[in-house]
Design a protein around this motif. Structure first.
Motif, short mmCIF file in Angstrom:
data_model
loop_
_atom_site.label_atom_id
_atom_site.label_comp_id
_atom_site.label_asym_id
_atom_site.label_seq_id
_atom_site.Cartn_x
_atom_site.Cartn_y
_atom_site.Cartn_z
N CYS A 33 1.80 -45.73 -5.96
CA CYS A 33 3.27 -45.60 -5.86
C CYS A 33 3.66 -44.16 -5.54
O CYS A 33 4.55 -43.90 -4.73
N CYS A 86 4.43 -42.35 -2.15
CA CYS A 86 5.68 -42.51 -1.39
C CYS A 86 6.94 -42.27 -2.21
O CYS A 86 8.02 -42.13 -1.66
N HIS A 87 6.83 -42.28 -3.56
CA HIS A 87 8.01 -42.11 -4.40
C HIS A 87 7.85 -40.87 -5.27
O HIS A 87 6.92 -40.79 -6.07
N SER A 88 8.76 -39.92 -5.11
CA SER A 88 8.69 -38.71 -5.94
C SER A 88 9.36 -39.01 -7.28
O SER A 88 10.09 -39.99 -7.43
N GLY A 98 9.49 -43.16 0.55
CA GLY A 98 10.39 -44.09 -0.14
C GLY A 98 11.38 -43.32 -0.99
O GLY A 98 11.26 -42.10 -1.17
N THR A 143 13.31 -41.65 -4.14
CA THR A 143 12.78 -41.04 -5.36
C THR A 143 13.06 -41.95 -6.55
O THR A 143 13.98 -42.78 -6.52
N TRP A 144 12.21 -41.82 -7.59
CA TRP A 144 12.42 -42.63 -8.79
C TRP A 144 13.33 -41.92 -9.78
O TRP A 144 13.77 -42.49 -10.75
N TYR A 179 15.81 -45.92 4.73
CA TYR A 179 14.35 -46.05 4.62
C TYR A 179 13.87 -47.22 5.47
O TYR A 179 14.64 -48.15 5.76
#
Ligand code: CUA
Length: 323
Positions: A242, A245-247, A255, A257-258, A296
Motif C-alpha cells: 500500500c 502509492c499512499h503516503s 494514490g 494520501t491516507w 487519480y
C-alpha cells in the motif's frame, strides 16, 4: 513506504546486497575471473603502448628514409590469437556450466508463483496462501519461482541470490535458487514499469523449514493474533505494498494520501462523492476501480480475496488513526 523509508530500507540493505546467500557462488567466481583477466589485459596494453610511444617518439633530424615496411609477423599473430582464444574458451565452458546449473532446477523443488503488477509483488503458494510484498522461503531447499505479470513487463531481481529474470504478461518465466542462510533480503523490480517502479519492492525472508511449513499452513499471516489492529494495519501497509502509492504524511503519490482520509469527503472522477467511512475504505481496498477519486487514475490493483477479515480491519483502523 514513504520515500525516506524507502531510502532508509535500501541503505540498510545495500551494504549486504553483495553477499551471496544462495548456491550460485560460481557466478561470482566467473565474474571475478573475467574482471581480473580484463585488468591484466588493460595493464599489458598500457605498458606496450607507453613503451612504443617512447621508443617511436619524433626526434629532431628524423627522416623515414630507409625504413622498411613490415607487413606480417606470423609469430606475433599467433601470440595474440591463441592465448586469448584459450581464455575465451575457458570463459565459455565455465559460463555454460553455470548457466545450465542456474537454468535447470533440481527435481522436487518447491514451486511458488510470483505475480508482478503495478506496483507490487504477490506470491502464491500451492495451498492457496497468498502474500504481498513478502516472499517466505525455507533455507537449504531448492525453490522454483513461476512468474507472470498482470500488466507490463517487470523484472524480478534478488541481488543476494544472483537471481534476475523478466516477468512478462501472458507468459510464464521460471527461476530457481537455494538459500544457504536465514535472514531478510531485498527484492527489486529492475524493469522500468511506470510511476511506482522504484517503489516496487518486496522482501524475501529465509526461515528454517519448520517455521516455513507453519507460516504457509497458517495462510501467511503478518503479525500475531494479539497484535493491536492499527499496528497490524501499519505492518500490512508496508507488507502488502500500500505504502508504495499512499503516503501517510499528506504528500502526493500515485494514490491519495491516507493522512486525514477517514471522515473526509471524497470526490470521484464520475462526479459523485462520499464521506469516507469504514465501508468506503473497505470497498476502496477490495474493489478500488468502483469509485476512483478525482485527480487519480484507476491503477490500483484489486485486493478482493487477498486479505483476511482481520487484515482488512487492521488497515481500516490504521487509516482511521492517521489524523
Ligand atoms: Cu515493476 Cu519496475
Amino acid at each position: 513506504m514513504d520515500n525516506n523509508k524507502t531510502v532508509e530500507s535500501l541503505v540498510s540493505h545495500s551494504g549486504a546486497l553483495t553477499h551471496n546467500v544462495s548456491t550460485f557462488l560460481g557466478v561470482d567466481s566467473l565474474y571475478l575471473f573475467i574482471f581480473y583477466c580484463s585488468v591484466a589485459l588493460f595493464i599489458a596494453i598500457l605498458i606496450v603502448s607507453a613503451r612504443f610511444i617512447w621508443k617511436y617518439r619524433k626526434r629532431s633530424g628524423y627522416t623515414n628514409e630507409g625504413v622498411t615496411q613490415i607487413t606480417h609477423s606470423t609469430k606475433l599473430e599467433l601470440a595474440w590469437t591463441i592465448p586469448p582464444l584459450i581464455v575465451c574458451l575457458v570463459i565459455f565452458a565455465w559460463g555454460f556450466k553455470d548457466f545450465l546449473h542456474m537454468s535447470v532446477a533440481p527435481k522436487g523443488s518447491e514451486e511458488i508463483h510470483v505475480i508482478g503488477k503495478k506496483w507490487m509483488w504477490q506470491f502464491q503458494y500451492k495451498n492457496g496462501t497468498t502474500s504481498i510484498g513478502e516472499l517466505v522461503v525455507p533455507v537449504n531447499t531448492p525453490i522454483t519461482l513461476v512468474m507472470s505479470s498482470e500488466d507490463v513487463i517487470h523484472s524480478f531481481y534478488l541481488p543476494n541470490f544472483r537471481v534476475k529474470r523478466d516477468v512478462l504478461p501472458n507468459r510464464y518465466t521460471r527461476v530457481w535458487f537455494e538459500a544457504t542462510k536465514t535472514g531478510t533480503f531485498q527484492v527489486f523490480c529492475t524493469e522500468f514499469c511506470g510511476d511506482g517502479h522504484s517503489d516496487m519492492l518486496a522482501v524475501i525472508r529465509v526461515v528454517p523449514n519448520a517455521e516455513y511449513r507453519k507460516w504457509v499452513a497458517d495462510g501467511g499471516s503478518v503479525g500475531g493474533d494479539d497484535m493491536p489492529l492499527d499496528k497490524l494495519g501499519e505492518k500490512l501497509a508496508q507488507a502488502k505494498g500500500c505504502a508504495a502509492c499512499h503516503s501517510i504524511d499528506g504528500s502526493q503519490k500515485v494514490g491519495p494520501t491516507w493522512k486525514g482520509l477517514f471522515g473526509s469527503s471524497r470526490k470521484f472522477v464520475d462526479g459523485g462523492g462520499v464521506v469516507a467511512d469504514e465501508n468506503y475504505i473497505r470497498e476502496s481496498i477490495e474493489k478500488p476501480h468502483l469509485h476512483v477519486v478525482a485527480g487519480y487514475g484507476p491503477v490500483m490493483p484489486v485486493y478482493a480475496g487477498l486479505l483476511k477479515e482481520r487484515e482488512l480491519a487492521g488497515l481500516v483502523e490504521y487509516i482511521k488513526s492517521l489524523k
